[in-house]
Design a protein around this motif. Structure first.
Motif, PDB file in Angstrom:
ATOM      1  N   LEU A 229       1.305  -1.152  -0.261  1.00 49.38           N
ATOM      2  CA  LEU A 229       0.508   0.260   0.231  1.00 49.38           C
ATOM      3  C   LEU A 229       0.668   1.437   0.019  1.00 49.38           C
ATOM      4  CD1 LEU A 229      -2.637  -1.049   2.722  1.00 49.38           C
ATOM      5  CD2 LEU A 229      -2.761  -1.105   0.098  1.00 49.38           C
ATOM      6  N   PHE A 230       0.633   2.096  -0.796  1.00 49.47           N
ATOM      7  CA  PHE A 230       1.025   3.072  -1.214  1.00 49.47           C
ATOM      8  C   PHE A 230       0.412   4.639  -0.978  1.00 49.47           C
ATOM      9  CE2 PHE A 230       3.671   6.723  -4.030  1.00 49.47           C
ATOM     10  CZ  PHE A 230       3.883   7.245  -2.825  1.00 49.47           C
ATOM     11  N   CYS A 231       0.545   5.283   0.325  1.00 51.06           N
ATOM     12  CA  CYS A 231      -0.074   6.424   0.820  1.00 51.06           C
ATOM     13  C   CYS A 231      -1.760   5.861   0.924  1.00 51.06           C
ATOM     14  CB  CYS A 231       0.076   7.681  -0.432  1.00 51.06           C
ATOM     15  SG  CYS A 231       1.934   8.254  -0.375  1.00 51.06           S
ATOM     16  N   SER A 232      -1.662   4.892   1.415  1.00 52.44           N
ATOM     17  CA  SER A 232      -3.056   3.726   1.687  1.00 52.44           C
ATOM     18  C   SER A 232      -3.131   3.419   3.022  1.00 52.44           C
ATOM     19  CB  SER A 232      -3.273   3.644   0.720  1.00 52.44           C
ATOM     20  OG  SER A 232      -4.127   3.326   0.410  1.00 52.44           O
ATOM     21  N   GLY A 233      -4.711   3.013   3.389  1.00 50.13           N
ATOM     22  CA  GLY A 233      -4.212   2.116   4.440  1.00 50.13           C
ATOM     23  C   GLY A 233      -5.401   2.276   5.662  1.00 50.13           C
ATOM     24  N   THR A 234      -5.598   3.540   5.305  1.00 53.48           N
ATOM     25  CA  THR A 234      -7.081   3.821   6.278  1.00 53.48           C
ATOM     26  C   THR A 234      -8.405   3.009   5.440  1.00 53.48           C
ATOM     27  OG1 THR A 234      -7.342   5.539   5.386  1.00 53.48           O
ATOM     28  CG2 THR A 234      -5.144   6.487   6.825  1.00 53.48           C
ATOM     29  N   THR A 235      -9.248   3.559   6.637  1.00 54.89           N
ATOM     30  CA  THR A 235     -10.297   3.075   6.792  1.00 54.89           C
ATOM     31  C   THR A 235     -11.683   4.776   6.511  1.00 54.89           C
ATOM     32  OG1 THR A 235     -11.054   4.187   9.212  1.00 54.89           O
ATOM     33  CG2 THR A 235     -11.071   1.906   8.261  1.00 54.89           C
ATOM     34  N   PHE A 236     -12.583   4.695   5.078  1.00 54.89           N
ATOM     35  CA  PHE A 236     -13.026   5.719   4.288  1.00 54.89           C
ATOM     36  C   PHE A 236     -12.528   6.951   6.039  1.00 54.89           C
ATOM     37  CE2 PHE A 236     -16.332   8.352   3.419  1.00 54.89           C
ATOM     38  CZ  PHE A 236     -15.844   8.775   2.239  1.00 54.89           C
ATOM     39  N   ASN A 237     -13.407   7.041   6.672  1.00 59.68           N
ATOM     40  CA  ASN A 237     -13.732   8.176   7.382  1.00 59.68           C
ATOM     41  C   ASN A 237     -11.883   9.149   8.743  1.00 59.68           C
ATOM     42  OD1 ASN A 237     -13.290   6.288   9.730  1.00 59.68           O
ATOM     43  ND2 ASN A 237     -14.332   7.150  11.384  1.00 59.68           N
ATOM     44  N   ARG A 238     -10.819   8.067   8.054  1.00 64.93           N
ATOM     45  CA  ARG A 238      -9.719   8.815   7.967  1.00 64.93           C
ATOM     46  C   ARG A 238      -9.339   9.644   7.256  1.00 64.93           C
ATOM     47  NH1 ARG A 238      -9.521   7.825  13.776  1.00 64.93           N
ATOM     48  NH2 ARG A 238     -10.824   7.679  14.432  1.00 64.93           N
ATOM     49  N   PHE A 239     -10.071   9.309   5.431  1.00 61.18           N
ATOM     50  CA  PHE A 239      -9.678  10.346   4.676  1.00 61.18           C
ATOM     51  C   PHE A 239      -9.425  11.558   4.598  1.00 61.18           C
ATOM     52  CE2 PHE A 239      -9.041   6.375   2.727  1.00 61.18           C
ATOM     53  CZ  PHE A 239      -9.437   5.959   1.790  1.00 61.18           C
ATOM     54  N   SER A 240      -9.035  12.389   4.370  1.00 65.03           N
ATOM     55  CA  SER A 240      -9.502  14.163   4.232  1.00 65.03           C
ATOM     56  C   SER A 240      -9.319  13.989   1.987  1.00 65.03           C
ATOM     57  CB  SER A 240      -8.388  14.975   4.542  1.00 65.03           C
ATOM     58  OG  SER A 240      -8.506  15.978   4.626  1.00 65.03           O
ATOM     59  N   SER A 241     -10.710  14.066   2.426  1.00 64.47           N
ATOM     60  CA  SER A 241     -10.111  14.012   0.180  1.00 64.47           C
ATOM     61  C   SER A 241     -10.926  15.019  -0.247  1.00 64.47           C
ATOM     62  CB  SER A 241     -11.089  13.071  -0.154  1.00 64.47           C
ATOM     63  OG  SER A 241     -12.892  13.042   0.576  1.00 64.47           O
ATOM     64  N   VAL A 242     -10.871  15.915   0.432  1.00 58.70           N
ATOM     65  CA  VAL A 242     -11.289  17.937  -0.240  1.00 58.70           C
ATOM     66  C   VAL A 242     -10.095  17.948  -0.890  1.00 58.70           C
ATOM     67  CG1 VAL A 242     -12.345  20.113  -0.369  1.00 58.70           C
ATOM     68  CG2 VAL A 242     -13.205  17.755   1.653  1.00 58.70           C
ATOM     69  N   SER A 243     -10.607  18.145  -1.628  1.00 58.19           N
ATOM     70  CA  SER A 243      -8.821  18.771  -3.131  1.00 58.19           C
ATOM     71  C   SER A 243      -9.384  18.508  -4.386  1.00 58.19           C
ATOM     72  CB  SER A 243      -7.621  17.137  -3.335  1.00 58.19           C
ATOM     73  OG  SER A 243      -7.057  17.362  -4.182  1.00 58.19           O
ATOM     74  N   VAL A 286     -16.838  -6.678   4.854  1.00 62.77           N
ATOM     75  CA  VAL A 286     -15.522  -6.376   4.891  1.00 62.77           C
ATOM     76  C   VAL A 286     -15.262  -4.842   4.038  1.00 62.77           C
ATOM     77  CG1 VAL A 286     -12.766  -6.200   3.945  1.00 62.77           C
ATOM     78  CG2 VAL A 286     -14.393  -8.496   4.931  1.00 62.77           C
ATOM     79  N   PHE A 287     -16.224  -4.528   3.201  1.00 59.91           N
ATOM     80  CA  PHE A 287     -16.373  -3.061   2.440  1.00 59.91           C
ATOM     81  C   PHE A 287     -17.096  -2.111   4.068  1.00 59.91           C
ATOM     82  CE2 PHE A 287     -16.972  -1.153  -1.352  1.00 59.91           C
ATOM     83  CZ  PHE A 287     -17.420   0.137  -0.745  1.00 59.91           C
ATOM     84  N   HIS A 288     -18.565  -3.001   4.653  1.00 56.54           N
ATOM     85  CA  HIS A 288     -18.233  -1.776   5.749  1.00 56.54           C
ATOM     86  C   HIS A 288     -17.767  -1.603   6.876  1.00 56.54           C
ATOM     87  CE1 HIS A 288     -22.552  -1.953   9.062  1.00 56.54           C
ATOM     88  NE2 HIS A 288     -21.761  -0.807   8.584  1.00 56.54           N
ATOM     89  N   ALA A 289     -17.168  -3.047   7.257  1.00 60.33           N
ATOM     90  CA  ALA A 289     -16.001  -2.678   8.297  1.00 60.33           C
ATOM     91  C   ALA A 289     -14.686  -2.123   7.973  1.00 60.33           C
ATOM     92  CB  ALA A 289     -15.522  -3.569   8.627  1.00 60.33           C
ATOM     93  N   MET A 290     -14.275  -1.509   6.538  1.00 55.60           N
ATOM     94  CA  MET A 290     -13.601  -0.483   5.965  1.00 55.60           C
ATOM     95  C   MET A 290     -14.132   1.243   6.283  1.00 55.60           C
ATOM     96  SD  MET A 290     -10.282  -2.044   6.074  1.00 55.60           S
ATOM     97  CE  MET A 290      -9.461  -0.361   5.137  1.00 55.60           C
ATOM     98  N   LYS A 295     -16.305   1.221  14.305  1.00 55.72           N
ATOM     99  CA  LYS A 295     -17.142   0.029  14.394  1.00 55.72           C
ATOM    100  C   LYS A 295     -16.493  -1.095  13.213  1.00 55.72           C
ATOM    101  CE  LYS A 295     -21.167   3.220  13.464  1.00 55.72           C
ATOM    102  NZ  LYS A 295     -22.971   3.890  12.316  1.00 55.72           N
ATOM    103  N   MET A 296     -17.037  -2.447  13.507  1.00 60.52           N
ATOM    104  CA  MET A 296     -16.375  -3.687  13.220  1.00 60.52           C
ATOM    105  C   MET A 296     -15.075  -2.682  13.375  1.00 60.52           C
ATOM    106  SD  MET A 296     -19.024  -3.791  10.048  1.00 60.52           S
ATOM    107  CE  MET A 296     -18.759  -5.201  10.098  1.00 60.52           C
ATOM    108  N   ARG A 297     -14.673  -2.419  14.872  1.00 56.71           N
ATOM    109  CA  ARG A 297     -12.469  -2.846  14.813  1.00 56.71           C
ATOM    110  C   ARG A 297     -12.046  -4.076  14.895  1.00 56.71           C
ATOM    111  NH1 ARG A 297      -9.761  -2.183  18.466  1.00 56.71           N
ATOM    112  NH2 ARG A 297     -11.163  -2.391  20.161  1.00 56.71           N
TER     113      ARG A 297
END
Length: 384
Positions: A229-243, A286-290, A295-297
């Motif tokens: 994984l390059f610049c990756s690996g978090t759950t969705f809610n830990r992205f900051s995607s406003v760009s 798994v999608f839900h858990a990511m 949640k679902m940690r």
């Protein structure tokens, strides 16, 4: 090493999971499903060239994928799937990455596009003139909007109107990659040996998908697959995607509200989404858990522990979209009891998440040195 690029056609057999029709069927459960969620466009506007019904976008269903391969090696036993970032329109940035991985490992590198990205998006969504016009209209409609640009307006409008697209297109791509693996196993590609072994290199949102593939491990296809994984690996809610290159703020708020704050309520309203997320589909679980770190940690971390020796992450200290510490939190667990190697790097120059190795004459020697250092680490991981 002399390398070449070859191209092969692909038809997505899972396109019929997408929004845009009333009747659906789950093949796994031989179950007829009725669409209970309305198809939406933006309030106050209809742009048919952007708000196309997903199921009707032929470019997303029929497209070509590319393979970067050694010129004198026609049939590969080693393959690496390269998964790209969010809101990408062409492979220019990734070709040097693929070439370097090919040269460093001897593997064939498969460049496979995510649904509605790269060559799977209508060309109109990349029209600078038309997208600039839409972005200007969007700024008038939402005066407080941040980072609305011609680069992100199409995907922002579509996700703002229907945030569930993030899940449906993710599930489609998940099934597409499994379909491609099965096509390779059946000998449908003359450049891939039927008994091939494969690994995954995934950047940004591609790593989100890669983790779902790896942790679901459909038919044990991914049991031996290494995942970098390059610049990756978090759950969705830990992205900051406003760009200006990813999403504008209005789309980001809608997506976060749907996937994180009110997801359980939305599942009750959408029979199809509820089926794929909650009813005997491990990929949906798994999608839900990511999606949400909290949640679902335990479920997510138990799966990561199973594969800890096969996962390696490279993070960048100045990455503000997917920060290093959030990647560590997800991959190494809340109690740091998952032995996944996460290596944080930093470059003595300006860079961004979206463009870690900019194609510029300024600092070109330094950029080249950083590039070689990163991809030597990537290749060493695969070759170990």
């Amino acid at each position: 090493m002399n390398i070449e690029l070859v191209e092969y056609p692909f038809e997505s057999l899972s396109y019929n999971i997408l929004p845009g029709t009333d009747d659906y069927e789950c093949i796994k459960h031989h179950l007829k499903l009725k669409n209970t969620a309305q198809f939406h466009t933006e309030v106050g506007t209809i742009h048919d060239n952007v708000h196309i019904k997903d199921i009707c976008v032929n470019e997303n269903r029929f497209f070509n994928y590319q393979i970067i391969k050694p010129k004198n090696n026609d049939v590969a036993k080693k393959v690496i799937f390269l998964l790209h970032g969010f809101n990408e329109r062409d492979w220019t940035k990734y070709l040097p990455w693929a070439e370097n991985i090919c040269e460093g490992t001897g593997s064939h590198v498969v460049l496979f596009p995510l649904a509605f990205h790269m060559q799977r998006a209508p060309k109109h969504w990349s029209s600078k003139r038309d997208m600039y016009k839409l972005s200007e209209e969007r700024k008038k409609r939402y005066p407080n909007i941040i980072n609305s640009t011609l680069s992100n307006v199409a995907i922002s409008m579509r996700l703002h109107a229907m945030p569930q697209r993030f899940i449906y297109s993710g599930l489609q791509t998940y099934h597409d990659i499994i379909q491609l693996i099965e096509e390779f196993k059946s000998g449908k590609n003359p450049h891939i040996n039927k008994d091939f072994q494969f690994d995954i290199f995934a950047y940004s949102i591609g790593g989100f998908l890669a983790q779902i593939l790896k942790l679901t491990n459909y038919k044990n296809y991914f049991s031996d697959a290494k995942m970098c994984l390059f610049c990756s690996g978090t759950t969705f809610n830990r992205f900051s995607s406003v760009s200006k290159f990813i999403l504008d703020s209005e789309a980001n708020v809608a997506l976060y509200s749907f996937l994180i704050e009110h997801f359980d309520k939305f599942l009750k309203q959408d029979a199809i989404l509820k089926h794929y997320i909650l009813e005997d589909h491990l990929e949906g679980e798994v999608f839900h858990a990511m999606l949400d770190y909290q949640k679902m940690r335990v479920f997510r971390e138990d799966l990561l522990k199973k594969h800890e020796d096969q996962i390696y992450a490279i993070t960048l200290r100045k990455d503000h979209v997917i920060p290093s510490f959030e990647i560590i939190n997800t991959l190494q667990g809340a109690y740091r009891d998952i032995n996944i190697k996460v290596e944080e790097l930093d470059f003595d120059r300006d860079y961004t998440h979206e463009d870690p190795f900019p194609a510029t004459k300024h600092n070109s020697e330094e950029i080249s040195k950083d590039f070689k250092m990163v991809f030597k680490k990537v290749c060493d991981f695969y070759n170990a």
